[in-house]
Write a protein that holds these residues in place. Structure first.
Motif, mmCIF file in Angstrom:
data_model
loop_
_atom_site.group_PDB
_atom_site.id
_atom_site.type_symbol
_atom_site.label_atom_id
_atom_site.label_comp_id
_atom_site.label_asym_id
_atom_site.label_seq_id
_atom_site.Cartn_x
_atom_site.Cartn_y
_atom_site.Cartn_z
ATOM 1 N N UNK A 1 0.864 -1.177 0.000
ATOM 2 C CA UNK A 1 0.000 0.000 0.000
ATOM 3 C C UNK A 1 0.904 1.231 0.000
ATOM 4 N N UNK A 2 0.675 2.141 -0.937
ATOM 5 C CA UNK A 2 1.428 3.393 -0.951
ATOM 6 C C UNK A 2 0.624 4.408 -0.145
ATOM 7 N N UNK A 3 1.084 4.670 1.065
ATOM 8 C CA UNK A 3 0.341 5.589 1.941
ATOM 9 C C UNK A 3 0.511 7.022 1.472
ATOM 10 N N UNK A 4 1.740 7.359 1.066
ATOM 11 C CA UNK A 4 2.017 8.652 0.437
ATOM 12 C C UNK A 4 3.303 8.503 -0.357
ATOM 13 N N UNK A 5 3.797 9.608 -0.958
ATOM 14 C CA UNK A 5 4.970 9.529 -1.829
ATOM 15 C C UNK A 5 6.181 8.948 -1.114
ATOM 16 N N UNK A 6 6.227 9.087 0.214
ATOM 17 C CA UNK A 6 7.412 8.666 0.954
ATOM 18 C C UNK A 6 7.228 7.375 1.730
ATOM 19 N N UNK A 7 6.053 6.824 1.706
ATOM 20 C CA UNK A 7 5.759 5.713 2.611
ATOM 21 C C UNK A 7 5.020 4.578 1.917
ATOM 22 N N UNK A 8 5.676 3.427 1.860
ATOM 23 C CA UNK A 8 5.040 2.224 1.327
ATOM 24 C C UNK A 8 5.018 1.160 2.408
ATOM 25 N N UNK A 9 3.864 0.556 2.596
ATOM 26 C CA UNK A 9 3.724 -0.523 3.572
ATOM 27 C C UNK A 9 3.503 -1.818 2.802
ATOM 28 N N UNK A 10 4.338 -2.802 3.104
ATOM 29 C CA UNK A 10 4.181 -4.119 2.478
ATOM 30 C C UNK A 10 3.683 -5.107 3.521
ATOM 31 N N UNK A 11 2.533 -5.697 3.245
ATOM 32 C CA UNK A 11 1.996 -6.711 4.151
ATOM 33 C C UNK A 11 2.350 -8.111 3.642
ATOM 34 N N UNK A 12 2.901 -8.918 4.530
ATOM 35 C CA UNK A 12 3.023 -10.365 4.289
ATOM 36 C C UNK A 12 1.798 -10.964 4.954
ATOM 37 N N UNK A 13 0.904 -11.485 4.156
ATOM 38 C CA UNK A 13 -0.411 -11.889 4.666
ATOM 39 C C UNK A 13 -0.484 -13.407 4.832
ATOM 40 N N UNK A 14 -0.790 -13.821 6.051
ATOM 41 C CA UNK A 14 -0.961 -15.246 6.353
ATOM 42 C C UNK A 14 -2.429 -15.503 6.586
ATOM 43 N N UNK A 15 -3.017 -16.228 5.662
ATOM 44 C CA UNK A 15 -4.447 -16.551 5.694
ATOM 45 C C UNK A 15 -4.576 -17.943 6.297
ATOM 46 N N UNK A 16 -5.129 -18.032 7.501
ATOM 47 C CA UNK A 16 -5.195 -19.333 8.176
ATOM 48 C C UNK A 16 -6.533 -20.012 7.900
ATOM 49 N N UNK A 17 -6.545 -21.326 7.962
ATOM 50 C CA UNK A 17 -7.784 -22.084 7.804
ATOM 51 C C UNK A 17 -8.595 -21.964 9.086
#
Ligand code: GDP
Length: 176
Positions: free
Chosen positions: A52-68
């Motif tokens: 997710x690009x929050x603004x020009x200076x900030x990108x957040x990368x999520x490593x998403x663990x989807x559990x059963x």
């Protein structure tokens, strides 16, 4: 400058909740902007990333663990939330039992996970509002008391899905 790389923050996010509330569907909507009415259940856990690009200076990368969600995989959950920075606990607004299950996940996270974990409660399937069993106000009041972010979402229509993940990103520790 819009092309400047800015800062990249990486966080581990885990999804928890009763089976069939729409955990995998929320991830599929967020990561691929797709929805599938006939998805097969997640076995164990699945891993995806999205930024997710929050603004020009900030990108957040999520490593998403989807559990059963199935009971037989419940003992695996601590492995996924132990190092998680954030969690989305999902219930289905048409299934009263699913909010009770969500509350028990929240309790477990607040006892066992990282004390700084950011937790969001998501009431999914708002497109099925004619079958609603859980009032928004009741779930919101609970979320507020428990210190959780709260959204009602629909993985099917995409309502509030980006808002859910963006609001988690904004709640994460970013030095700005
Ligand atoms: P999970 O077990 O929690 O990962 O749930 P799934 O993502 O596998 O979804 C379970 C079922 O609910 C599937 O048939 C999905 O198509 C359906 N579903 C998921 N999200 C929604 C939603 O927002 N609206 C509706 N109508 N169905 C949904």
């Amino acid at each position: 400058h819009p092309q400047a790389p800015g800062k990249l923050y990486q966080f581990k996010l885990v999804l928890l909740g009763e089976a069939a509330v729409g955990k995998s569907s929320l991830v599929l909507r967020f990561v691929k902007d797709q929805f599938d009415d006939y998805r097969e259940s997640t076995i164990g856990a699945a891993f995806l990333t999205q930024t997710i690009h929050l603004d020009d200076n900030t990108t957040v990368k999520f490593e998403i663990w989807d559990t059963a969600g199935q009971e037989r995989y419940k003992s695996l959950a601590p492995m996924y939330y132990r190092n998680a920075n954030c969690a989305v606990v999902v219930y289905d607004i048409t299934q009263a039992s699913s909010l009770e299950k969500a509350k028990s996940w929240v309790k477990e996270l607040q006892r066992q996970a990282d004390p700084n974990i950011v937790i969001a409660l998501a009431g999914n399937k708002t497109d099925l509002s004619s079958r609603r069993a859980i009032e928004r106000e009741d779930a919101q009041a609970y979320a507020h008391d428990a210190g959780l972010l709260f959204f009602e979402t629909s993985a099917k229509t995409a309502a509030n899905v980006n808002e859910l993940f963006t609001s988690i990103a904004r709640k994460m520790p970013l030095d700005q």
